[in-house]
Every structure is written in C-alpha cells, then in structure tokens.
Design a protein around this motif. Sequence first.
Motif, short mmCIF file in Angstrom:
data_model
loop_
_atom_site.label_atom_id
_atom_site.label_comp_id
_atom_site.label_asym_id
_atom_site.label_seq_id
_atom_site.Cartn_x
_atom_site.Cartn_y
_atom_site.Cartn_z
N ALA A 81 13.75 2.00 1.98
CA ALA A 81 14.35 0.85 1.31
C ALA A 81 13.99 -0.46 2.00
O ALA A 81 14.04 -1.52 1.38
CB ALA A 81 15.86 1.02 1.26
N GLU A 82 13.60 -0.42 3.27
CA GLU A 82 13.32 -1.63 4.03
C GLU A 82 11.86 -2.09 3.94
O GLU A 82 11.50 -3.08 4.54
CB GLU A 82 13.69 -1.43 5.49
N HIS A 83 11.00 -1.39 3.22
CA HIS A 83 9.60 -1.80 3.09
C HIS A 83 9.50 -3.08 2.28
O HIS A 83 10.27 -3.32 1.35
CB HIS A 83 8.77 -0.70 2.42
N LEU A 84 8.52 -3.90 2.64
CA LEU A 84 8.29 -5.14 1.91
C LEU A 84 7.63 -4.85 0.56
O LEU A 84 6.84 -3.93 0.45
CB LEU A 84 7.37 -6.07 2.72
N PRO A 85 7.92 -5.66 -0.45
CA PRO A 85 7.25 -5.50 -1.73
C PRO A 85 5.74 -5.80 -1.59
O PRO A 85 5.32 -6.52 -0.69
CB PRO A 85 7.91 -6.52 -2.64
N HIS A 86 4.96 -5.26 -2.52
CA HIS A 86 3.50 -5.45 -2.47
C HIS A 86 3.11 -6.91 -2.59
O HIS A 86 2.11 -7.34 -2.03
CB HIS A 86 2.82 -4.62 -3.56
N SER A 87 3.91 -7.68 -3.32
CA SER A 87 3.58 -9.11 -3.47
C SER A 87 3.62 -9.82 -2.12
O SER A 87 2.83 -10.73 -1.86
CB SER A 87 4.52 -9.78 -4.46
N TRP A 88 4.53 -9.41 -1.24
CA TRP A 88 4.59 -10.02 0.09
C TRP A 88 3.39 -9.63 0.93
O TRP A 88 2.88 -10.43 1.72
CB TRP A 88 5.88 -9.62 0.80
N TRP A 89 2.93 -8.39 0.77
CA TRP A 89 1.73 -7.95 1.49
C TRP A 89 0.54 -8.79 1.06
O TRP A 89 -0.26 -9.23 1.89
CB TRP A 89 1.44 -6.47 1.22
N GLY B 50 0.77 -12.36 2.41
CA GLY B 50 0.43 -12.40 3.83
C GLY B 50 -1.07 -12.27 4.07
O GLY B 50 -1.64 -12.98 4.91
N ALA B 51 -1.70 -11.39 3.31
CA ALA B 51 -3.16 -11.23 3.44
C ALA B 51 -3.88 -12.50 3.00
O ALA B 51 -4.84 -12.93 3.64
CB ALA B 51 -3.62 -10.04 2.61
N ALA B 52 -3.42 -13.12 1.91
CA ALA B 52 -4.05 -14.36 1.43
C ALA B 52 -3.88 -15.48 2.45
O ALA B 52 -4.82 -16.25 2.71
CB ALA B 52 -3.44 -14.76 0.09
N ALA B 53 -2.71 -15.59 3.05
CA ALA B 53 -2.47 -16.61 4.07
C ALA B 53 -3.38 -16.39 5.28
O ALA B 53 -3.93 -17.35 5.85
CB ALA B 53 -1.01 -16.61 4.49
#
Length: 90
Positions: A36-44, A47-50
């Motif tokens: 339940a504590e995993h980040l959503p794919h959009s956040w991944w 982060g990769a784009a940044a």
Amino acid sequence: MRREKKIEQLRRVQKVDAPPYLLTRVRAKIRSEAIAEHLPHSWWWAGAAAFVLLLLLNATVFFAPRQTPAADLVEQYGLHQTQQVYADEN
C-alpha cells in the motif's frame, strides 16, 4: 522486600504458546502495508523526467562555448592594466 516479592511473582509466570498461524498473519499484514505504501507510476515517471531534465541542464552548462578570458578582452579593447598609481608628468 517488595522487590523480591515482585521478582518471585515473575518467576512463577508460565510460558504461553502463540496461536499456530500468528506469525503467518503478522507477515501477511506487513506485506499488505508495504504494498500500500508504493508510489504511483505517475510519480515514478515524474521523478525520472526531472532527473533527465537535470542531466540535460548540466550537460548544456558543461558543453556550452567558453567565453573569452579576461586577458583576451583587455587586449581586444586596448585596456592595458598598469601598476602605476600616478600618471607620468614628463
């Protein structure tokens, strides 16, 4: 004396057996909380784009054409530096 009495009472406490599947239930609960504590794919992706943008910014700064050194500018504009404080009066 009171302390000795309490220690004696603790010695009389017997070991209690845990329910047979308690450890399995505890591990399952920990796994479900971790999932339940995993980040959503959009956040991944954000982060990769940044990170990529930061790398590109660093690359453009690193490989940018160098400006001419100050010594070349002095020669180019005829601005010769002198150590003389006062002008020659001769």
